[in-house]
Design an enzyme around this catalytic site. Structure first.
Site, PDB file in Angstrom:
ATOM      1  N   ARG A  66       1.780  31.341  -8.962  1.00 56.03           N
ATOM      2  CA  ARG A  66       1.616  32.007  -7.666  1.00 56.03           C
ATOM      3  C   ARG A  66       0.159  31.985  -7.219  1.00 56.03           C
ATOM      4  NH1 ARG A  66       1.910  37.951  -5.780  1.00 56.03           N
ATOM      5  NH2 ARG A  66       2.672  37.728  -3.634  1.00 56.03           N
ATOM      6  N   HIS A  70      -1.160  30.684  -3.657  1.00 60.98           N
ATOM      7  CA  HIS A  70      -1.950  31.505  -2.729  1.00 60.98           C
ATOM      8  C   HIS A  70      -3.357  30.952  -2.513  1.00 60.98           C
ATOM      9  CE1 HIS A  70       0.571  35.417  -2.348  1.00 60.98           C
ATOM     10  NE2 HIS A  70       1.351  34.382  -2.542  1.00 60.98           N
ATOM     11  N   ASN A 113      -2.402  39.430  -1.166  1.00 59.71           N
ATOM     12  CA  ASN A 113      -2.917  39.302  -2.537  1.00 59.71           C
ATOM     13  C   ASN A 113      -3.261  40.628  -3.198  1.00 59.71           C
ATOM     14  OD1 ASN A 113      -2.774  36.526  -2.199  1.00 59.71           O
ATOM     15  ND2 ASN A 113      -4.920  36.330  -1.567  1.00 59.71           N
ATOM     16  N   HIS A 212      10.746  31.422  -7.491  1.00 55.21           N
ATOM     17  CA  HIS A 212      11.207  32.797  -7.694  1.00 55.21           C
ATOM     18  C   HIS A 212      12.319  32.863  -8.742  1.00 55.21           C
ATOM     19  CE1 HIS A 212       9.477  34.226  -3.552  1.00 55.21           C
ATOM     20  NE2 HIS A 212       8.546  33.966  -4.441  1.00 55.21           N
TER      21      HIS A 212
HETATM   22  C1  HEM Z   1       8.384  30.995   0.984  1.00 49.94           C
HETATM   23  C2  HEM Z   1       7.786  32.121   1.126  1.00 49.94           C
HETATM   24  C3  HEM Z   1       7.425  33.056   0.021  1.00 49.94           C
HETATM   25  C4  HEM Z   1       7.397  34.405   0.132  1.00 49.94           C
HETATM   26  C5  HEM Z   1       7.694  35.220   1.366  1.00 49.94           C
HETATM   27  C6  HEM Z   1       7.010  34.935  -1.154  1.00 49.94           C
HETATM   28  C7  HEM Z   1       6.840  36.277  -1.428  1.00 49.94           C
HETATM   29  C8  HEM Z   1       6.642  36.806  -2.682  1.00 49.94           C
HETATM   30  C9  HEM Z   1       6.558  38.211  -2.970  1.00 49.94           C
HETATM   31  C10 HEM Z   1       6.612  39.333  -1.958  1.00 49.94           C
HETATM   32  C11 HEM Z   1       6.408  38.340  -4.313  1.00 49.94           C
HETATM   33  C12 HEM Z   1       6.258  39.640  -5.102  1.00 49.94           C
HETATM   34  C13 HEM Z   1       4.792  40.022  -5.180  1.00 49.94           C
HETATM   35  C14 HEM Z   1       4.543  41.376  -5.784  1.00 49.94           C
HETATM   36  O1  HEM Z   1       5.485  42.104  -6.083  1.00 49.94           O
HETATM   37  O2  HEM Z   1       3.358  41.748  -5.944  1.00 49.94           O
HETATM   38  C15 HEM Z   1       6.401  37.016  -4.872  1.00 49.94           C
HETATM   39  C16 HEM Z   1       6.277  36.734  -6.206  1.00 49.94           C
HETATM   40  C17 HEM Z   1       6.207  35.469  -6.714  1.00 49.94           C
HETATM   41  N1  HEM Z   1       6.128  34.297  -5.978  1.00 49.94           N
HETATM   42 FE1  HEM Z   1       6.528  34.090  -4.026  1.00 49.94          FE
HETATM   43  N2  HEM Z   1       6.823  33.904  -2.026  1.00 49.94           N
HETATM   44  C18 HEM Z   1       7.051  32.737  -1.353  1.00 49.94           C
HETATM   45  C19 HEM Z   1       6.908  31.465  -1.861  1.00 49.94           C
HETATM   46  C20 HEM Z   1       6.479  31.187  -3.142  1.00 49.94           C
HETATM   47  C21 HEM Z   1       6.065  29.889  -3.608  1.00 49.94           C
HETATM   48  C22 HEM Z   1       5.945  28.649  -2.732  1.00 49.94           C
HETATM   49  C23 HEM Z   1       5.750  30.023  -4.928  1.00 49.94           C
HETATM   50  C24 HEM Z   1       5.249  28.991  -5.899  1.00 49.94           C
HETATM   51  C25 HEM Z   1       5.464  27.716  -5.811  1.00 49.94           C
HETATM   52  C26 HEM Z   1       5.996  31.404  -5.284  1.00 49.94           C
HETATM   53  C27 HEM Z   1       5.877  31.921  -6.548  1.00 49.94           C
HETATM   54  C28 HEM Z   1       6.043  33.263  -6.861  1.00 49.94           C
HETATM   55  C29 HEM Z   1       6.100  33.762  -8.215  1.00 49.94           C
HETATM   56  C30 HEM Z   1       6.116  32.922  -9.474  1.00 49.94           C
HETATM   57  C31 HEM Z   1       6.183  35.157  -8.129  1.00 49.94           C
HETATM   58  C32 HEM Z   1       6.171  36.169  -9.295  1.00 49.94           C
HETATM   59  C33 HEM Z   1       4.712  36.456  -9.617  1.00 49.94           C
HETATM   60  C34 HEM Z   1       4.471  37.458 -10.736  1.00 49.94           C
HETATM   61  O3  HEM Z   1       5.396  37.903 -11.387  1.00 49.94           O
HETATM   62  O4  HEM Z   1       3.279  37.764 -10.932  1.00 49.94           O
HETATM   63  N3  HEM Z   1       6.404  32.082  -4.169  1.00 49.94           N
HETATM   64  N4  HEM Z   1       6.521  36.099  -3.861  1.00 49.94           N
END
Ligand code: HEM
Ligand SMILES: *[C@@H]1O[C@H](CO)[C@@H](O)[C@H](O)[C@H]1NC(C)=O
Ligand SMILES: *[C@@H]1O[C@H](CO)[C@@H](O)[C@H](O)[C@H]1NC(C)=O
Ligand SMILES: *[C@@H]1O[C@H](CO)[C@@H](O)[C@H](O)[C@H]1NC(C)=O
Ligand SMILES: *[C@@H]1O[C@H](CO)[C@@H](O)[C@H](O)[C@H]1NC(C)=O
Ligand SMILES: *[C@@H]1O[C@H](CO)[C@@H](O)[C@H](O)[C@H]1NC(C)=O
Ligand SMILES: *[C@@H]1O[C@H](CO)[C@@H](O)[C@H](O)[C@H]1NC(C)=O
Ligand SMILES: *[C@@H]1O[C@H](CO)[C@@H](O)[C@H](O)[C@H]1NC(C)=O
Ligand SMILES: *[C@@H]1O[C@H](CO)[C@@H](O)[C@H](O)[C@H]1NC(C)=O
Length: 348
Positions: A66, A70, A113, A212
């Site tokens: 992530r 970002h 972030n 995800h």
């Molecule tokens: C398409 C739109 C996307 C949205 C709206 C989105 C939104 C989010 C949100 C809201 C979270 C939770 C953050 C938190 O609770 O602090 C999250 C977690 C995460 N996102 Fe996304 N995301 C998107 C795309 C992506 C992409 C493109 C990737 C990587 C290629 C990604 C990888 C991740 C991962 C691995 C997590 C878990 C991180 C952790 O556990 O620390 N996301 N995302």
């Protein structure tokens, strides 16, 4: 089959060279062998460090990919007031810079972030290890790209060849991070246009959303779906009622919005295609996840079906889209610098 026709052989070689030239030119000057003479084992150093970090934090792989996302996703064509030209931002490790020196606003504190993106300490420790073996040659931006690949492959997901040669920024762009990154509350039209702004298409959107399949989300990013969705007084109708009950329990009304929930309820720390099979049974956690399958008439639906039915198709597409994402506006050549400390511009 090796014996024959020279004409055929030469034209084959010529075609391969032409294809390679095209590939390298269109990949913005990055290359797989960038560190082969200056830090040949950089990939294994990163991989070993990520593996080590996973022993004490099962979430860190998700957090590291992530971080790369970002970093790359800051408005590529940010046009500041009073400047005639645009400044380009992309996979340049700008997300790692703390406030200090000329950095007055850190991307760490941008809305998408702040109190959300994590793994900075692990990146700093990888950098320290690399500086011991290969001082001042490996960029922090490349470390993020390598750590993303290691995170996925160590979690049973696909491997891919990481293209390298990015350099590090000397600036940060908090305003760009605020506006360029997709929010979990947006509809599919909005999210798609944010991806197309950085050259990513609908297949990339669906494939990359498959990240995800591991990691966590805080309740505050999906609790709008649980009780009073969009002012209707009822939960989001696209949310599976069995799953809804579990989520309501973990994220009660007026509860702590920072409480964590697995993004993938079936295999929370494994990189597989369960994210897509979850969408088919209305078990996407974020609104933006379920929208990929539940937005009527959307071209994303058939792609979700394909990835849910065929994990290899997902893995192949994911690897391709990660390379594409990693290629968003890198600094190369003599642009930027190689930071010796990922948190600070050199000499500041
Ligand atoms: C398409 C739109 C996307 C949205 C709206 C989105 C939104 C989010 C949100 C809201 C979270 C939770 C953050 C938190 O609770 O602090 C999250 C977690 C995460 N996102 Fe996304 N995301 C998107 C795309 C992506 C992409 C493109 C990737 C990587 C290629 C990604 C990888 C991740 C991962 C691995 C997590 C878990 C991180 C952790 O556990 O620390 N996301 N995302
Ligand atoms: C990487 O290579 C350098 C020198 O080539 C060596 O000193 C270092 O121990 C190696 N590190 C790993 C993790 O293999
Ligand atoms: C970015 O968003 C945060 C949180 O909403 C806000 O505090 C900050 O002022 C914004 N930064 C810029 C440069 O717009
Ligand atoms: C979607 O984009 C439109 C147009 O840019 C914007 O007005 C709207 O606030 C966005 N929706 C969300 C939920 O962010
Ligand atoms: C998404 O939101 C934008 C602006 O808020 C709106 O114009 C558009 O019609 C919406 N798209 C869908 C598919 O609901
Ligand atoms: C939310 O409600 C508005 C107004 O009733 C409607 O236009 C919009 O499509 C709804 N959004 C979603 C995501 O259901
Ligand atoms: C809801 O999830 C359960 C599994 O927990 C599944 O059997 C059921 O078919 C799902 N319902 C819908 C409407 O997708
Ligand atoms: C699954 O996808 C792979 C990779 O795209 C493809 O080669 C294979 O034929 C597909 N399998 C099925 C059963 O469709
Ligand atoms: C900070 O900005 C000034 C003015 O643009 C520049 O001269 C100086 O080199 C910068 N300092 C660092 C450490 O980059």
């Amino acid at each position: 089959m090796f014996s024959t026709n020279n004409t055929y052989y030469y034209s084959l070689v010529a075609t391969i060279l032409l294809v390679l030239t095209f590939v390298f030119c269109s990949e913005g000057q990055l290359s797989a062998s960038f560190y082969s003479s200056t830090c040949s084992n950089v990939s294994s150093i990163v991989r070993d460090s990520v593996q080590q970090a996973l022993t004490s934090d099962s979430r860190i792989a998700a957090s590291l990919i992530r971080l790369h996302f970002h970093d790359c996703f800051v408005d590529v064509n940010f046009h500041p007031p009073f400047l005639f030209h645009s400044i380009f931002f992309g996979c340049d490790a700008s997300i790692l810079l703390d406030v200090g020196g000329n950095i007055t606003q850190s991307e760490k504190n941008a809305a998408p972030n702040d109190n959300s993106v994590r793994g900075f300490d692990v990146v700093d420790s990888i950098k320290t290890t690399i500086e011991t073996s290969c001082p001042a040659v490996v960029s922090c931006a490349d470390i993020l790209a390598l750590a993303a690949e290691a995170s996925v492959s160590l979690s049973q997901g696909p491997s891919w060849t990481v293209l390298l040669g990015r350099r590090d920024s000397v600036t940060a762009n908090q305003a760009g991070a605020n506006t360029s990154l997709p929010s979990p509350f947006e509809n599919l039209t909005n999210v798609s246009s944010k991806l197309s702004a950085v050259g990513l298409d609908i297949t990339d959107l669906v494939a990359l959303s498959g990240a995800h399949t591991f990691g966590r989300s805080q309740c505050q990013f999906f609790s709008q779906r649980l009780f009073n969705f969009n002012g209707t007084g009822s939960p989001d109708p696209t949310l599976n009622t069995t799953y809804l009950a579990t989520l309501q329990q973990n994220c009660p009304q007026n509860g702590n919005g920072a409480t964590l929930n697995n993004l993938d309820p079936s295999t929370p720390d494994t990189f597989d295609n369960k994210y897509f099979t979850n969408l088919l049974i209305n078990q996407g956690l974020l609104q933006t996840d379920q929208e990929l399958f539940s937005t009527d008439g959307s071209s994303t639906i058939s792609i979700v079906n394909n990835f849910a039915n065929n994990q290899s198709a997902f893995f192949e597409a994911f690897a391709q889209s990660m390379i594409k994402m990693g290629n968003i506006s890198p600094l190369t050549g003599t642009q930027g610098q190689i930071r010796t400390d990922c948190k600070k511009v050199n000499g500041s």
